[in-house]
Design a protein around this motif. Structure first.
Motif, mmCIF file in Angstrom:
data_model
loop_
_atom_site.group_PDB
_atom_site.id
_atom_site.type_symbol
_atom_site.label_atom_id
_atom_site.label_comp_id
_atom_site.label_asym_id
_atom_site.label_seq_id
_atom_site.Cartn_x
_atom_site.Cartn_y
_atom_site.Cartn_z
ATOM 1 N N ALA A 9 37.363 32.448 53.900
ATOM 2 C CA ALA A 9 36.803 31.688 54.899
ATOM 3 C C ALA A 9 35.052 31.658 53.928
ATOM 4 N N LEU A 10 35.315 32.946 53.246
ATOM 5 C CA LEU A 10 33.730 32.555 52.391
ATOM 6 C C LEU A 10 33.796 31.790 51.280
ATOM 7 N N ALA A 11 34.973 31.225 50.866
ATOM 8 C CA ALA A 11 35.548 30.735 49.963
ATOM 9 C C ALA A 11 34.708 29.472 49.756
ATOM 10 N N GLY A 12 33.888 28.924 48.409
ATOM 11 C CA GLY A 12 33.417 27.299 48.529
ATOM 12 C C GLY A 12 33.072 26.866 47.376
ATOM 13 N N PRO A 13 31.848 25.321 47.324
ATOM 14 C CA PRO A 13 32.773 25.386 45.624
ATOM 15 C C PRO A 13 31.283 26.089 44.857
ATOM 16 N N GLU A 14 31.083 27.266 45.619
ATOM 17 C CA GLU A 14 29.393 27.362 44.823
ATOM 18 C C GLU A 14 29.945 28.734 44.206
ATOM 19 N N ARG A 15 30.988 29.210 44.796
ATOM 20 C CA ARG A 15 31.047 30.962 44.771
ATOM 21 C C ARG A 15 32.309 30.776 44.333
ATOM 22 N N THR A 16 32.447 32.167 43.132
ATOM 23 C CA THR A 16 33.081 32.340 42.140
ATOM 24 C C THR A 16 33.938 33.297 42.324
ATOM 25 N N ILE A 17 35.229 33.513 43.165
ATOM 26 C CA ILE A 17 35.650 34.764 43.211
ATOM 27 C C ILE A 17 36.937 35.169 42.097
ATOM 28 N N ILE A 18 36.496 37.006 41.004
ATOM 29 C CA ILE A 18 37.721 37.181 41.024
ATOM 30 C C ILE A 18 37.955 38.129 40.830
ATOM 31 N N MET A 19 39.722 38.472 40.768
ATOM 32 C CA MET A 19 39.823 39.909 41.368
ATOM 33 C C MET A 19 41.106 40.079 41.003
ATOM 34 N N VAL A 20 40.883 41.393 41.018
ATOM 35 C CA VAL A 20 42.266 42.486 40.476
ATOM 36 C C VAL A 20 43.760 42.650 41.603
ATOM 37 N N GLU A 21 44.584 42.326 41.597
ATOM 38 C CA GLU A 21 44.868 42.913 43.122
ATOM 39 C C GLU A 21 45.806 43.433 43.090
ATOM 40 N N HIS A 22 47.134 43.962 43.032
ATOM 41 C CA HIS A 22 48.682 44.312 43.450
ATOM 42 C C HIS A 22 49.495 43.508 44.299
ATOM 43 N N ALA A 46 27.023 34.908 44.176
ATOM 44 C CA ALA A 46 27.771 33.413 44.020
ATOM 45 C C ALA A 46 29.306 34.173 42.518
ATOM 46 N N VAL A 47 28.699 34.663 42.288
ATOM 47 C CA VAL A 47 30.143 35.698 41.395
ATOM 48 C C VAL A 47 30.650 37.002 42.667
ATOM 49 N N LEU A 48 32.212 37.295 43.106
ATOM 50 C CA LEU A 48 32.613 38.241 43.660
ATOM 51 C C LEU A 48 33.269 38.197 42.543
ATOM 52 N N VAL A 49 32.822 40.077 42.603
ATOM 53 C CA VAL A 49 33.882 40.521 41.897
ATOM 54 C C VAL A 49 34.882 41.434 42.276
ATOM 55 N N LEU A 50 36.153 41.881 42.406
ATOM 56 C CA LEU A 50 36.531 42.792 42.970
ATOM 57 C C LEU A 50 38.547 43.387 42.481
ATOM 58 N N ASP A 51 37.997 44.655 42.466
ATOM 59 C CA ASP A 51 38.457 45.373 41.659
ATOM 60 C C ASP A 51 40.003 46.047 42.490
ATOM 61 N N GLU A 52 41.351 45.016 43.058
ATOM 62 C CA GLU A 52 41.829 46.670 44.112
ATOM 63 C C GLU A 52 41.065 45.754 44.927
ATOM 64 N N PRO A 53 40.721 45.166 46.496
ATOM 65 C CA PRO A 53 40.081 45.859 47.360
ATOM 66 C C PRO A 53 40.767 46.311 48.658
ATOM 67 N N THR A 54 42.551 45.734 48.611
ATOM 68 C CA THR A 54 42.890 46.229 49.097
ATOM 69 C C THR A 54 43.672 47.266 49.261
ATOM 70 N N ALA A 55 43.875 48.318 48.239
ATOM 71 C CA ALA A 55 44.782 48.984 48.334
ATOM 72 C C ALA A 55 44.626 50.440 48.636
ATOM 73 N N ASN A 56 43.149 50.887 49.712
ATOM 74 C CA ASN A 56 42.699 51.428 50.239
ATOM 75 C C ASN A 56 42.823 51.007 51.787
ATOM 76 N N LEU A 57 43.508 49.643 52.368
ATOM 77 C CA LEU A 57 43.530 48.968 53.465
ATOM 78 C C LEU A 57 45.044 49.358 54.413
ATOM 79 N N ASP A 58 44.430 49.691 55.379
ATOM 80 C CA ASP A 58 45.865 48.784 56.062
ATOM 81 C C ASP A 58 46.403 47.321 56.274
ATOM 82 N N PRO A 59 47.634 47.383 56.126
ATOM 83 C CA PRO A 59 48.128 45.804 56.037
ATOM 84 C C PRO A 59 47.233 44.822 57.111
ATOM 85 N N VAL A 60 47.305 45.532 58.232
ATOM 86 C CA VAL A 60 46.405 44.669 58.904
ATOM 87 C C VAL A 60 45.652 44.197 58.762
#
Length: 574
Positions: free
Chosen positions: A195-208, A170-184
């Motif tokens: 696509a996974l976001a919706g009225p019942e899922r709260t997302i909190i993320m740190v990203e640069h 229900a809650v997804l917390v992401l601390d720089e999830p793409t920092a180690n990922l290639d651009p694609v």
């Protein structure tokens, strides 16, 4: 213990770690409702990661730290929560994927959380495989039986993301999830997240890297350096209105917004700057006559090849892992004093190549030589006197109990005098804003602070060759700019730079040449103009730098954009 109020309700939150006397966060108050998608921004060291740990109940249930204030997460008071109690409703992806990998195969890793939540056995493997497919790690069960040890750092991050997605929290917390990922991969991750976001899922993320993240976020919260909430609103209300102040604070901005600032589009009293390429294109008509295109050489040009000579020669190098070829028949010359970037998707062989050049891993065949001398004839001391390597994971290179001693260590083993050590350590502490932590254990720093320390420990020895593996990962804009500025200075002084990075704009703005790798093979090497070759970039599985995409979109409005290759070329006409 359940309520119908906010999914997360944090009131007056601060945290203090046992080994650090000061409080992290300045009585932060945040409420998040069901379905909100929040982007948390702030300069490095302001406490973003600590706040995420407190919001999810990991502080104090699993991490030894003293919180003050109150946090309710999915209706549960985190002051009394048991370790693991919130796992069913809260998914977390940390900055360091290695901190959460515990099993021997990809499939087992994703199944682990589902098994602990007592998901019906007949559903576990199906959900795990589906999550691995979502992040591009395995299309079949056989592929899912690989060991995480075989993965690159970026692909281990994908695995951590798959583990969180499989739980369907229900809650997804992401601390720089793409920092180690290639651009694609980063763009695909945010498409999946959308696509996974919706009225019942709260997302909190740190990203640069905000170019893709802002397509997901509907709310932005900004923390000051001391951990105070400065701004809270929609992306346009926060970034579009306060862009210049955020940049001054050291916070990354979307590329389109940075260009809009360079064009002076924030001069009006009610200016709201564009956040995307499309929005910048809409405002391009208003920039007619305002665009000033600088001469292309916006960074030091590469040294004259015949005069400088070859510093590193990689000749038909091959690296194997067991029976698998990781790097196949690579031949590459690196000229003395040049700035060479190494780019490719996760698992392309970038880190393997640079580690082979540094003599850190053996070759199955072929040779690597420094100024004509084979690495096999050099001792470890000889190599360390010439090459410094900044690892992707900072913890892999820490050796001493304090930041000050860590900086002094490399100089001390090289026999540098005590007085000079004191001066050079002091300079680095100030330059990388680490003076406050001089007596702190390196392992107790934030991830961004650890990265700055790892870069500083390499730069302080003034090597002949400096190899950096994702040096700006986890850094705010100000700190990343400081790191690259120092690297540029060293390069101008004659030091050869090899940099592994997923930041295509960094390559376009600073490197002399780029080597593109794919599946352990060298696709091409040449001037950074290569980054504008759509066919080659697609073959490498990458994306052209944002400035290239923006320039193409705006050329129809102003032909001068067709000559734009670097952000530093763009400014308001005098």
């Amino acid at each position: 213990m359940r309520s119908t109020g906010p999914v997360i309700d944090a009131q007056q939150v601060s945290v203090r770690y046992p080994a650090r006397g000061s409080w992290v966060g300045d009585k932060v108050t945040i409420r998040a409702g069901a379905g909100e998608r929040i982007l948390l921004l702030g300069p490095s060291g302001c406490g973003k990661s600590t706040l995420l740990l407190a919001l999810t109940g990991l502080i104090p249930a699993s991490i030894d730290a003293e919180p003050r204030g109150t946090v309710e997460c999915t209706g549960v008071d985190t002051r009394v929560v048991r370790a693991g109690q919130l796992a069913e409703s809260v998914g977390v992806v940390f900055q360091d994927p290695d901190a959460q990998i515990v099993t021997a195969t990809l499939l087992d890793e994703v199944c682990f959380g589902l098994e602990n939540l007592l998901v019906p056995a007949e559903l576990i493997e199906e959900r795990a495989l589906d999550a691995l497919r979502h992040v591009g790690l395995a299309d079949t069960r056989d592929e899912a039986l690989r060991s995480p040890a075989e993965l690159s750092g970026g692909n281990r991050q994908r695995l951590a993301i798959a583990c969180a997605l499989a739980l369907n929290p229900a809650v997804l917390v992401l601390d720089e999830p793409t920092a180690n990922l290639d651009p694609v991969a980063a763009a695909e991750f945010y498409q999946t997240l959308n696509a996974l976001a919706g009225p019942e899922r709260t997302i909190i993320m740190v990203e640069h890297d905000l170019d893709d993240a802002l397509e997901v976020a509907d709310r932005v919260i900004v923390l000051s350096l001391t951990g105070t909430v400065l701004h809270d609103g929609t992306p346009h209300e926060v970034i579009g209105v306060h862009a210049r102040a955020l940049l001054d604070l050291g916070i990354w901005l979307p590329t389109a917004t940075r260009l809009a600032l360079r064009l002076g589009l924030d001069t009006g009293p009610e200016s709201v700057l564009p956040l995307s390429v499309a929005e910048l294109a809409e405002s391009a008509i208003d920039t007619a006559g305002r665009l000033h295109v600088a001469e292309r050489p916006a960074s030091p040009m590469p040294p004259d090849e015949p005069r400088s000579g070859v510093h590193v020669c990689v000749d038909h190098a091959r690296v194997n892992l067991g029976k698998k070829t990781i790097l196949g028949d690579i031949s590459l010359d690196v000229h003395a004093g040049e700035f060479l970037a190494v780019a490719g998707v996760n698992g392309a062989g970038k880190s393997t190549l640079t580690r082979a050049i540094a003599g850190l891993i053996p070759l199955a065949s072929g040779t690597v030589s420094l100024r004509g001398v084979s690495l096999t004839s050099l001792t470890a001391r000889d190599l360390s006197a010439q090459i410094e390597y900044v690892f992707q994971n900072p913890e892999h290179q820490f050796l001493t109990p304090t930041v000050r001693e860590e900086l002094a260590y490399g100089l001390r083993v090289r026999g540098v005098g005590a007085s000079e050590i004191t001066d050079r350590v002091g300079e680095m502490l100030n330059r990388f804003d680490l003076h406050r932590y001089a007596a702190v254990n390196p392992f107790l720093l934030s991830h961004g602070e650890k990265r700055r320390l790892s870069v500083a420990t390499a730069l302080i020895t003034q090597p002949q060759i400096l190899i950096l593996d994702e040096p700006t990962f986890g850094q705010d804009h100000e700190r990343a700019s400081e790191i690259i500025a120092h690297v540029d200075e060293l390069n101008v002084s004659g030091i050869t730079i090899l940099m592994v990075t997923h930041d295509m704009q960094l390559i376009a703005d600073h490197a002399h040449r780029v080597a593109l790798l794919a599946d352990g093979e060298l696709l091409d090497v040449g001037p950074t103009d290569l980054l504008g070759d759509d066919g080659l970039i697609r073959a490498a599985g990458l994306r052209t730098p944002p400035i290239h995409r923006i320039a193409r979109a705006l050329t129809a409005h102003d032909p001068a954009w067709q000559h734009i290759y670097r952000t530093t070329q763009v400014s308001e006409a005098p």
